[in-house]
Each structure stands twice: as C-alpha cells, then as structure tokens.
Design a protein around this motif. Structure first.
Motif, mmCIF file in Angstrom:
data_model
loop_
_atom_site.group_PDB
_atom_site.id
_atom_site.type_symbol
_atom_site.label_atom_id
_atom_site.label_comp_id
_atom_site.label_asym_id
_atom_site.label_seq_id
_atom_site.Cartn_x
_atom_site.Cartn_y
_atom_site.Cartn_z
ATOM 1 N N ILE A 132 0.839 -1.206 0.000
ATOM 2 C CA ILE A 132 0.000 0.000 0.000
ATOM 3 C C ILE A 132 0.869 1.249 0.000
ATOM 4 N N LEU A 133 2.003 1.229 0.694
ATOM 5 C CA LEU A 133 2.903 2.392 0.700
ATOM 6 C C LEU A 133 3.519 2.620 -0.675
ATOM 7 N N ASN A 134 3.857 1.535 -1.376
ATOM 8 C CA ASN A 134 4.404 1.665 -2.734
ATOM 9 C C ASN A 134 3.360 2.241 -3.689
ATOM 10 N N LEU A 135 2.107 1.832 -3.518
ATOM 11 C CA LEU A 135 1.032 2.379 -4.356
ATOM 12 C C LEU A 135 0.862 3.875 -4.104
ATOM 13 N N ILE A 136 0.944 4.271 -2.833
ATOM 14 C CA ILE A 136 0.804 5.684 -2.495
ATOM 15 C C ILE A 136 1.960 6.492 -3.081
ATOM 16 N N GLU A 137 3.164 5.971 -2.930
ATOM 17 C CA GLU A 137 4.348 6.705 -3.380
ATOM 18 C C GLU A 137 4.375 6.846 -4.893
ATOM 19 N N SER A 138 4.028 5.792 -5.596
ATOM 20 C CA SER A 138 4.099 5.815 -7.063
ATOM 21 C C SER A 138 2.914 6.514 -7.710
ATOM 22 N N GLU A 139 1.813 6.658 -6.947
ATOM 23 C CA GLU A 139 0.561 7.188 -7.493
ATOM 24 C C GLU A 139 0.143 6.406 -8.737
ATOM 25 N N ASP A 140 0.413 5.129 -8.707
ATOM 26 C CA ASP A 140 0.128 4.271 -9.861
ATOM 27 C C ASP A 140 -0.612 3.036 -9.396
ATOM 28 N N ARG A 141 -1.228 2.354 -10.321
ATOM 29 C CA ARG A 141 -1.902 1.099 -10.035
ATOM 30 C C ARG A 141 -1.077 -0.051 -10.600
ATOM 31 N N LEU A 142 -1.217 -1.232 -10.007
ATOM 32 C CA LEU A 142 -0.495 -2.399 -10.495
ATOM 33 C C LEU A 142 -1.078 -2.849 -11.830
ATOM 34 N N ASP A 143 -0.200 -3.267 -12.738
ATOM 35 C CA ASP A 143 -0.667 -3.754 -14.038
ATOM 36 C C ASP A 143 -1.474 -5.033 -13.890
ATOM 37 N N GLN A 144 -1.114 -5.826 -12.896
ATOM 38 C CA GLN A 144 -1.806 -7.097 -12.664
ATOM 39 C C GLN A 144 -1.994 -7.303 -11.166
ATOM 40 N N ARG A 145 -3.183 -7.753 -10.781
ATOM 41 C CA ARG A 145 -3.475 -7.955 -9.360
ATOM 42 C C ARG A 145 -2.544 -9.013 -8.772
ATOM 43 N N GLU A 146 -1.947 -8.687 -7.640
ATOM 44 C CA GLU A 146 -1.014 -9.604 -6.986
ATOM 45 C C GLU A 146 -1.739 -10.428 -5.926
ATOM 46 N N VAL A 147 -1.466 -11.728 -5.907
ATOM 47 C CA VAL A 147 -1.980 -12.620 -4.877
ATOM 48 C C VAL A 147 -0.806 -13.416 -4.320
ATOM 49 N N THR A 148 -0.540 -13.255 -3.028
ATOM 50 C CA THR A 148 0.561 -13.970 -2.379
ATOM 51 C C THR A 148 0.038 -14.663 -1.128
ATOM 52 N N LEU A 149 0.342 -15.963 -1.022
ATOM 53 C CA LEU A 149 -0.083 -16.755 0.128
ATOM 54 C C LEU A 149 1.138 -17.162 0.941
ATOM 55 N N PHE A 150 0.999 -17.110 2.263
ATOM 56 C CA PHE A 150 2.104 -17.427 3.168
ATOM 57 C C PHE A 150 1.820 -18.743 3.888
ATOM 58 N N GLU A 151 2.850 -19.538 4.087
ATOM 59 C CA GLU A 151 2.697 -20.856 4.700
ATOM 60 C C GLU A 151 2.466 -20.737 6.198
ATOM 61 N N GLY A 152 1.713 -21.697 6.729
ATOM 62 C CA GLY A 152 1.471 -21.766 8.164
ATOM 63 C C GLY A 152 2.479 -22.639 8.870
ATOM 64 N N ARG A 153 2.433 -22.624 10.206
ATOM 65 C CA ARG A 153 3.375 -23.384 11.027
ATOM 66 C C ARG A 153 2.595 -24.222 12.044
ATOM 67 N N LEU A 154 2.898 -25.507 12.099
ATOM 68 C CA LEU A 154 2.235 -26.409 13.032
ATOM 69 C C LEU A 154 2.612 -26.071 14.472
ATOM 70 N N VAL A 155 1.605 -25.938 15.352
ATOM 71 C CA VAL A 155 1.834 -25.657 16.762
ATOM 72 C C VAL A 155 1.262 -26.828 17.572
ATOM 73 N N LYS A 156 2.156 -27.653 18.137
ATOM 74 C CA LYS A 156 1.744 -28.841 18.868
ATOM 75 C C LYS A 156 1.504 -28.491 20.336
ATOM 76 N N ARG A 157 0.304 -28.770 20.800
ATOM 77 C CA ARG A 157 -0.022 -28.533 22.204
ATOM 78 C C ARG A 157 -0.752 -29.736 22.781
ATOM 79 N N GLY A 158 -1.391 -29.556 23.925
ATOM 80 C CA GLY A 158 -1.896 -30.708 24.674
ATOM 81 C C GLY A 158 -3.163 -31.355 24.149
ATOM 82 N N SER A 159 -3.932 -30.668 23.304
ATOM 83 C CA SER A 159 -5.239 -31.203 22.899
ATOM 84 C C SER A 159 -5.160 -32.310 21.868
ATOM 85 N N ALA A 160 -4.013 -32.430 21.203
ATOM 86 C CA ALA A 160 -3.841 -33.488 20.186
ATOM 87 C C ALA A 160 -2.366 -33.789 20.022
#
Length: 342
Positions: free
Chosen positions: A314-342
């Motif tokens: 969002i800061l890059n969009l504000i600074e450039s006063e431009d729109r992206l040529d193509q919509r960006e979609v980025t997914l981030f991986e999760g991390r397993l958290v082992k606790r007492g319930s399983a």
C-alpha cells in the motif's frame, strides 16, 4: 454526440475508462498506456470536454490517512493483526483509521463510504467474504488504492495477501494421521469467511492423498459466534456418539474452543495421552488457543509477514501514485503448533 459532460465522472463513463485512469491522464498523459491515451484524446475531441484543472488538483490532494477495515474488532484475532498493521502504518509516517464492520455487510460498505468522504491515501481491507457486497467493494477499490488481506474476493483491490490454506491444513492433517486416528472435519455448513471453503477442500485433498475417506461434520450456525456454535453443536455431536474417529479437526480455533468446552461439560477427557477420549485441533493460532485446557493444537498463520507485505504494497502504491498492471496474490505458509489437545 449530444451528451453533456458535467465532470470527470461523466467523462470517464463515456470514455469507458476508469475514473482514476482518466485523472492520471490529466495529471500526466505519458503515465497511461498509449492505447488508453488515444482513447481518451479521441473522446476529448468528440465531446469537447475540458476539465477544471484546479478542481482536479484539489481532489488529488492526498491525506496522510490510511484506512484499515476489519470484520470484527471484538475478535482478539483481528484485534491482534490490526495492532500490528497500525504500528507499521505509524512507523511509515501515516495515520491509521481503524474501523470494524461488526460482521455486517452493510456496515462494511458504510465504513468504506466514510473513508471515501475523507479521501484517504489508501485502504487496507479484511473483507467479510461471502457476505460482502462484492460489487460495492470493487467500485470503491476503483477509486481508492485498496489492498485485501486475510480473506480474498476476486478482482477486488490491487492485491491480496493471506494464508496458504492447502499447505496449512495439509501439515496438520498429516500430523494428526501420524500420531493417532485420522481426523474428521468439524465446520459450519455455510461459513461466512471464504477461508473456510478453502480449508474444507484442503482437508479433502489431504485425506485423499493418504488414501483415506474424508468425513465432514457440517453444523448449523451463522455469523461470528463461533464459540457458541462449537459448544452447542459439539455437545449434540458428542451426545449422539456416532463419531467415525476420536480425532476432530476444526475449521478454526474458535469452533475448537467451543468444542473443547462441550467435551469438558460431557465428561470427556481431551488430549493425546492414555485415558483421553478425544483429540481436538484447530487452525489460526488464536490468541486464546494457548490458554485453553488442554491448550489447543493448531496451525499458526504468518500474520507478521502478511501485515508487513500488505503495508509495504500500500505504501508503494501511495508513493508511485500508480496502479499495479496485474493484481497480486501472495499466500504465506502456516506453522504447526503442537499442544496438549492433540
């Protein structure tokens, strides 16, 4: 030929080009594509429209405000991510304007209209998802640079940053299968958040990969009262005593917290040790999940990375006063958290 052009909105409509792109042209004709420039200039000749440059400059005055809209601030999960994003916005020298949609699509639109009135530099939006008025969100994002996070709505905003539900559900299904009976999947029939649909399909895919049958337990419930739904429907499920497995993977941690309470009220011991009748796991690493009894095994979303990438974009969009040529979609991986319930 006889259409009367009163303002730039009218001109953009007859051009068939978005209002932000037309405004961009009048600020700097070389900043738009050659074909777009030709289309605008042809319309200028045809309609003899000449914009009020002073008004354009007034409208373009950028505030130092960045809107931040989340589905429900009473949920500690969204409160936590909002705090992280707010801090990043302040560090960048902008003012965050935090609004909650309170789980309602009309309030979500009202929030965006309130932001539109004060001309924010940009907006970060975690939409409701299935319940959102997608066409109204898309129209808003055409006017004001908008980045979505947490829940995606196709073709809305410049970018979306969220979690890789297929990866995260995959690792917790693998863990549960390797340490005990394969899990059933506990979810709402018509979930409000689109992540829930992705997790359902990810569960099916993970079970199929292991050659196992998927079992969906789809319960009644609507809205954001997940703990109540998990408790009420979990109590009913336990009373019926027809679970095909003693391991339950919940679509989110808040459902799992309700199910943990139902198991306690039913006299069932939850955990991985000897004498335990049920194993329960969730997804999200909700702020309360480490304090349940037993503490909840789950998958942690990388919200620090999601928040940082959303704000950087969002800061890059504000600074450039431009729109992206193509919509960006980025997914981030999760991390397993082992606790007492399983």
């Amino acid at each position: 030929m006889n259409a009367k052009i009163k303002n730039m909105e009218d001109f953009a409509q007859v051009c068939g080009i978005s209002r932000p792109t037309v405004s961009k042209y009048f600020n700097d004709p070389t900043s738009v594509r050659k074909s777009t420039r030709a289309q605008i200039e042809a319309a200028l000749d045809r309609y003899e429209y000449r914009p009020n440059i002073y008004a354009i400059n007034q409208n373009r005055r950028q505030t130092k405000n960045i809107g931040l809209v989340v589905p429900n601030l009473t949920d500690p999960f969204f409160a936590a991510i909002a705090r992280t994003i707010e801090s990043l916005i302040v560090d960048a020298g902008f003012n965050p304007l935090l609004l909650s949609s309170h789980g309602g699509p009309d309030q979500e639109v009202a929030n965006l209209n309130s932001l539109r009135a004060i001309k924010p530099a940009a907006v970060l939006l975690a939409p409701l998802g299935r319940a959102s008025h997608a066409d109204m969100l898309a129209a808003f994002a055409q006017e004001i640079p908008t980045v979505l996070f947490d829940a995606n709505i196709d073709n809305v905003g410049e970018a979306f940053f969220g979690s890789d539900n297929h990866q995260s559900i995959g690792i917790i299904v693998d863990y549960l299968c390797e340490t005990g009976e394969p899990p059933v999947f506990f979810e709402m029939k018509t979930p409000i958040n689109p992540n829930a649909f992705k997790r359902r399909e990810a569960y099916r895919a993970a079970m199929a990969k292991r050659g196992l049958e998927a079992h969906l337990i789809q319960v009644d419930g609507d809205g954001w009262g997940f703990e109540e739904i998990g408790f009420r429907e979990g109590s009913r499920m336990i009373a019926q005593r027809n679970l095909p497995s003693n391991t339950v993977l919940c679509s989110n941690d808040r459902l799992a917290i309700g199910l943990l309470s139902a198991a306690y009220e039913s006299g069932l011991r939850v955990g991985a040790g000897a004498g335990s009748a049920l194993r329960i796991a969730g997804h999200d690493d909700h702020p309360f999940s480490r304090y349940t009894s037993p503490s909840l095994t789950t998958v942690s979303q990388d919200y620090d990375a999601i928040a940082a990438r959303s704000v950087d974009t969002i800061l890059n969009l504000i600074e450039s006063e431009d729109r992206l040529d193509q919509r960006e979609v980025t997914l981030f991986e999760g991390r397993l958290v082992k606790r007492g319930s399983a």
